[in-house]
Design an enzyme around this catalytic site. Sequence first.
Site, PDB file in Angstrom:
ATOM      1  N   CYS A 178      21.437   7.925  61.233  1.00  0.00           N
ATOM      2  CA  CYS A 178      20.252   8.479  60.564  1.00  0.00           C
ATOM      3  C   CYS A 178      20.339   9.991  60.353  1.00  0.00           C
ATOM      4  O   CYS A 178      19.626  10.547  59.510  1.00  0.00           O
ATOM      5  CB  CYS A 178      18.988   8.136  61.342  1.00  0.00           C
TER       6      CYS A 178
ATOM      7  N   ASN B   2      12.726   2.790  57.007  1.00  0.00           N
ATOM      8  CA  ASN B   2      13.792   3.664  57.511  1.00  0.00           C
ATOM      9  C   ASN B   2      15.080   3.348  56.751  1.00  0.00           C
ATOM     10  O   ASN B   2      15.659   2.278  56.940  1.00  0.00           O
ATOM     11  CB  ASN B   2      13.960   3.425  59.018  1.00  0.00           C
TER      12      ASN B   2
ATOM     13  N   HIS C 210      13.555  12.945  58.618  1.00  0.00           N
ATOM     14  CA  HIS C 210      14.062  11.573  58.555  1.00  0.00           C
ATOM     15  C   HIS C 210      12.870  10.647  58.740  1.00  0.00           C
ATOM     16  O   HIS C 210      12.010  10.884  59.591  1.00  0.00           O
ATOM     17  CB  HIS C 210      15.102  11.357  59.651  1.00  0.00           C
TER      18      HIS C 210
HETATM   19  O1  UT7 Z   1      16.099   6.033  62.757  1.00  0.00           O
HETATM   20  C1  UT7 Z   1      16.752   5.926  63.969  1.00  0.00           C
HETATM   21  C2  UT7 Z   1      15.870   6.200  65.087  1.00  0.00           C
HETATM   22  N1  UT7 Z   1      15.020   5.077  65.348  1.00  0.00           N
HETATM   23  C3  UT7 Z   1      13.779   5.293  65.665  1.00  0.00           C
HETATM   24  O2  UT7 Z   1      13.329   6.409  65.617  1.00  0.00           O
HETATM   25  C4  UT7 Z   1      12.929   4.145  66.150  1.00  0.00           C
HETATM   26  C5  UT7 Z   1      12.170   4.597  67.344  1.00  0.00           C
HETATM   27  N2  UT7 Z   1      11.289   3.603  67.880  1.00  0.00           N
HETATM   28  C6  UT7 Z   1      10.154   3.202  67.250  1.00  0.00           C
HETATM   29  O3  UT7 Z   1       9.872   3.637  66.149  1.00  0.00           O
HETATM   30  C7  UT7 Z   1       9.219   2.291  67.991  1.00  0.00           C
HETATM   31  O4  UT7 Z   1       9.613   2.188  69.340  1.00  0.00           O
HETATM   32  C8  UT7 Z   1       9.120   0.866  67.384  1.00  0.00           C
HETATM   33  C9  UT7 Z   1       8.400   0.933  66.043  1.00  0.00           C
HETATM   34  C10 UT7 Z   1      10.511   0.281  67.174  1.00  0.00           C
HETATM   35  C11 UT7 Z   1       8.319  -0.072  68.288  1.00  0.00           C
HETATM   36  O5  UT7 Z   1       7.039   0.500  68.547  1.00  0.00           O
HETATM   37  P1  UT7 Z   1       6.491   0.577  70.045  1.00  0.00           P
HETATM   38  O6  UT7 Z   1       5.124   1.109  69.968  1.00  0.00           O
HETATM   39  O7  UT7 Z   1       7.504   1.335  70.846  1.00  0.00           O
HETATM   40  O8  UT7 Z   1       6.407  -0.933  70.440  1.00  0.00           O
HETATM   41  P2  UT7 Z   1       7.141  -1.702  71.650  1.00  0.00           P
HETATM   42  O9  UT7 Z   1       8.596  -1.805  71.413  1.00  0.00           O
HETATM   43  O10 UT7 Z   1       6.673  -1.077  72.927  1.00  0.00           O
HETATM   44  O11 UT7 Z   1       6.510  -3.144  71.502  1.00  0.00           O
HETATM   45  C12 UT7 Z   1       5.107  -3.376  71.718  1.00  0.00           C
HETATM   46  C13 UT7 Z   1       4.816  -4.855  71.514  1.00  0.00           C
HETATM   47  C14 UT7 Z   1       5.768  -5.764  72.277  1.00  0.00           C
HETATM   48  O12 UT7 Z   1       5.016  -6.853  72.792  1.00  0.00           O
HETATM   49  P3  UT7 Z   1       4.585  -6.875  74.323  1.00  0.00           P
HETATM   50  O13 UT7 Z   1       5.848  -6.795  75.121  1.00  0.00           O
HETATM   51  O14 UT7 Z   1       3.693  -5.682  74.505  1.00  0.00           O
HETATM   52  O15 UT7 Z   1       3.865  -8.177  74.430  1.00  0.00           O
HETATM   53  C15 UT7 Z   1       6.719  -6.263  71.220  1.00  0.00           C
HETATM   54  O16 UT7 Z   1       7.247  -7.534  71.521  1.00  0.00           O
HETATM   55  O17 UT7 Z   1       4.979  -5.193  70.131  1.00  0.00           O
HETATM   56  C16 UT7 Z   1       5.819  -6.350  70.029  1.00  0.00           C
HETATM   57  N3  UT7 Z   1       6.553  -6.262  68.753  1.00  0.00           N
HETATM   58  C17 UT7 Z   1       6.061  -6.729  67.585  1.00  0.00           C
HETATM   59  N4  UT7 Z   1       4.902  -7.344  67.281  1.00  0.00           N
HETATM   60  C18 UT7 Z   1       4.710  -7.664  65.989  1.00  0.00           C
HETATM   61  C19 UT7 Z   1       7.775  -5.706  68.530  1.00  0.00           C
HETATM   62  N5  UT7 Z   1       8.080  -5.820  67.216  1.00  0.00           N
HETATM   63  C20 UT7 Z   1       7.040  -6.436  66.623  1.00  0.00           C
HETATM   64  C21 UT7 Z   1       6.778  -6.803  65.298  1.00  0.00           C
HETATM   65  N6  UT7 Z   1       5.599  -7.421  65.029  1.00  0.00           N
HETATM   66  N7  UT7 Z   1       7.635  -6.570  64.294  1.00  0.00           N
END
Ligand code: UT7
EC number: 2.3.1.180
Length: 331
Positions: free
Chosen positions: A121, A288, A258
């Site tokens: 990225c 992204n 980004h």
């Molecule tokens: O470009 C390269 C760099 N990459 C990034 O910058 C990405 C950085 N990370 C992020 O942007 C975020 O961490 C994410 C968008 C990937 C995820 O957001 P989050 O607020 O960190 O969510 P999480 O991973 O803590 O997941 C929260 C909940 C989980 O359920 P439980 O365990 O709380 O029951 C996940 O299973 O959301 C669930 N979940 C989803 N639910 C619906 C994960 N993906 C999805 C989804 N739809 N697509």
Amino acid sequence: MSDGVQSKMIRSVVRGFGAALPKRVITNRDMEAIVDTSDEWIVQRTGIRQRYVAGDDETTASLGEAAARAALANGGLTPADIDLIICATSTPDNTFPATSVNIQNRLGMSHGFAFDVQAVCTGFVYAVTTADAYIRGGLAKRVLVIGAETFSRILDWNDRTTCVLFGDGAGAIIIEATEGEGTVADRGVLTAHLRSDGSHKEKLYVDGGPSTTGTVGKLRMEGREVFKYAVGMITDVIQAAFDSTGTTADDLDWLVPHQANRRIIDGSAKKLNIDAAKVVITVDLHGNTSAASIPLALATAAGDGRIKKGDLVMLEAMGGGFTWGAVLLRW
Ligand code: UT7
């Protein structure tokens, strides 16, 4: 780095910009039919509303070529005017030759030289910095810098934690050698700050490759782990760019980040006291797109007249590796 020293020097000044997107749009509602997700979750957690996905007739090189042609037209140039092409990509058409060489050929060029930069990225920030070094070192006069990706091809479309986040596309700028005064009032690249730290590999990587599995592999990410580091790393390099040029958030006209996640972008701007009205956001439209996201955002905001000649613009990115970096330039 130039860092504001007062003596005549060569600057890398933006001459043209362009972008290209695949024909097919996939909305969050469309994603609901693919994995167990919702428009509400995706918008709340990321700010993404839709992404573009390449069809069978579209590749990283074809998108890169289209963005390059748009940048050439915007700059009033032809391929004959370019002496170096640098393409930032992690999703090349082939393991080799480089996508940039493929694009060179598609543009009908057999002069000059071309190579790819791979910093995921952060690729476009690395590529602009590299192009600037070639220009200031006298190795090139006019460089076509492209960020082009087809991440849809390395996604695990059964993994809702990653497949909703990424999209395909390409953007390009042309930068050319121009004499400057050696001050921050000059147009062109003013400073660049690049970092990497391979100890974070497992948090964001592709689980295949020519020398390991002999396959292309799929993207794997521990999103929450990446998120934990993102704001700190991004703000560190932006602050370094301000400090080394004696500029501040108040001097900045545009932050072009980004586009990974709206919350990361907003958090970084807030921590640095950068006014939200100065931040270019395209993550809602493109998702992204890795190395393509910054040049796509630049083409969007310069194309609609927001970014104007003479504006002070900060580019920043953080991604797989980890890699991260910032470039401060005057448009
Ligand atoms: O470009 C390269 C760099 N990459 C990034 O910058 C990405 C950085 N990370 C992020 O942007 C975020 O961490 C994410 C968008 C990937 C995820 O957001 P989050 O607020 O960190 O969510 P999480 O991973 O803590 O997941 C929260 C909940 C989980 O359920 P439980 O365990 O709380 O029951 C996940 O299973 O959301 C669930 N979940 C989803 N639910 C619906 C994960 N993906 C999805 C989804 N739809 N697509």
